[in-house]
Design an enzyme around this catalytic site. Structure first.
Site, PDB file in Angstrom:
ATOM      1  N   ASP A  15       2.640   1.803  -3.934  1.00  0.00           N
ATOM      2  CA  ASP A  15       3.729   2.744  -4.554  1.00  0.00           C
ATOM      3  C   ASP A  15       4.823   3.255  -3.222  1.00  0.00           C
ATOM      4  O   ASP A  15       4.982   4.142  -2.994  1.00  0.00           O
ATOM      5  CB  ASP A  15       3.095   4.201  -4.640  1.00  0.00           C
ATOM      6  CG  ASP A  15       2.046   3.864  -5.723  1.00  0.00           C
ATOM      7  OD1 ASP A  15       2.140   2.849  -6.518  1.00  0.00           O
ATOM      8  OD2 ASP A  15       1.084   4.710  -5.797  1.00  0.00           O
ATOM      9  N   GLU A 222       5.658   4.899 -15.792  1.00  0.00           N
ATOM     10  CA  GLU A 222       5.351   5.443 -14.533  1.00  0.00           C
ATOM     11  C   GLU A 222       6.422   5.130 -13.478  1.00  0.00           C
ATOM     12  O   GLU A 222       6.983   4.272 -13.853  1.00  0.00           O
ATOM     13  CB  GLU A 222       4.146   5.370 -14.106  1.00  0.00           C
ATOM     14  CG  GLU A 222       3.538   4.149 -13.876  1.00  0.00           C
ATOM     15  CD  GLU A 222       1.875   4.091 -13.400  1.00  0.00           C
ATOM     16  OE1 GLU A 222       1.290   5.030 -13.705  1.00  0.00           O
ATOM     17  OE2 GLU A 222       1.510   2.849 -13.156  1.00  0.00           O
TER      18      GLU A 222
END
Ligand code: FUB
Length: 323
Positions: A15, A222
């Site tokens: 991420d 997401e």
């Protein structure tokens, strides 16, 4: 050649949120732990406890690990799962925004403040009022105001919200019902609160219609990221269960955003997540896959590569496979 190779090898990282501060690249990844946990759709395997910051000045060399910058044990309101964070600078202070589950198991956003991009970051006692879900991106508008985009469905809980209100009975829309939208919210001047209620960031198809629930190859799942190039706003995101990174573009910050195409084809591993940054006149895509762990979903590693735009401002897709 370090492009498209695991960028950090002494710990698992995922991420990536990447920004240029003081002329250097700073990477704020999630820190995957070396735990043997079975994967499920709720993301229970992602039991992260802390964040490290990394500094990178030479794109041919591995980044420097600046050490731990925040640990869940120092965040009073948080119980677990320190997922995708991001960092913003304002007036010489650095603000780290991070999601975690609170004591009731709901994802909320915390903010922690530092004097340097390397931290250490001191967390606020409470989560940001009105915050929910995961995967935030901090964006600085040209007028000096700051925004967060955020959201993630399934384990990220966004599909359980309508108009910023939670109900366990809300589900991911199906069929021709418009897909759940990512959110955008302005930050207050103190950078520690929302200045308003979060709004929908609508992604539309070529006919100007919001993407539909059934459109799993294009709808938002997401991993929000927002950047500006040549006067246009680019909102980029993951389609989750179809494992693509996609882009959408708008002339206005609040959209609507027109779906543009794929940025990254599926990588090894279930999740796909990224950030896009310009450094020394070159655009880069930072992302993760599971090459180091040979495909174990909760043990990911960062990678990066150059990103190209075509003459119309479209993003040229990158091959995410390992060759
Ligand atoms: O790292 C935990 C979650 O996995 C992130 O929040 C998602 O974007 C996915 O990468």
């Amino acid at each position: 050649m370090i492009e498209k190779k695991p960028l950090i090898t002494h710990m698992y990282t995922a991420d990536p949120s990447v920004h240029v501060f003081n002329g250097k690249l700073y990477i704020y990844p999630s820190h995957d732990l070396d735990l043997d946990i079975e994967s499920n759709d709720n993301g229970d395997q992602y039991m992260m406890e802390d964040y490290h910051a990394f500094r990178m000045e030479d794109m041919t060399k591995s980044p420097v690990d600046c050490g731990e910058i925040l640990n869940v044990k120092n965040v009073k309101w948080a119980k677990m799962q320190m997922w995708d964070c991001d960092c913003a600078e304002k007036d010489g202070k650095y603000y780290l925004y991070f999601p975690a589950r609170d004591k009731d198991g709901m994802f909320r956003f915390g903010v922690a403040v530092a004097d340097k991009p390397e931290g250490p970051f001191i967390p606020e006692d409470n989560y940001m009022k009105g915050s929910y879900s995961i995967d935030l991106c901090a964006f600085k508008e040209d007028d000096g105001s700051y925004y967060l985009t955020f959201g993630g469905i399934w384990g990220g809980q966004l599909d359980q919200y309508r108009n910023n209100v939670w109900s366990k009975d809300n589900k991911e829309p199906e069929g021709d019902v418009p897909a759940v939208c990512p959110k955008i919210v302005k930050l207050a001047d103190n950078m520690k609160e929302f200045a308003e209620d979060p709004k929908d960031l609508v992604i539309v198809d070529k006919d100007g219609q919001p993407l539909k629930g059934r459109d799993h190859n294009r709808r938002f799942f997401e991993a929000s990221w927002l950047f500006k190039k040549d006067g246009k706003y680019y909102f980029t995101y993951s389609t989750g269960d179809t494992h693509l990174l996609c882009w959408a573009v708008s002339d206005k910050l609040h959209g609507p955003y027109s779906y543009g195409g794929v940025i990254l084809t599926p990588v090894l591993g279930w999740t796909t997540h990224h950030s896009i940054v310009q450094y020394k006149n070159q655009w880069y895509l930072f992302y993760h896959d599971c090459e180091l762990s040979k495909g174990i979903d909760n043990k990911r590693n960062l990678k990066f590569c150059k990103l190209q735009f075509d003459a119309d401002g479209g993003i040229v897709p990158v091959d995410g496979s390992i060759k």
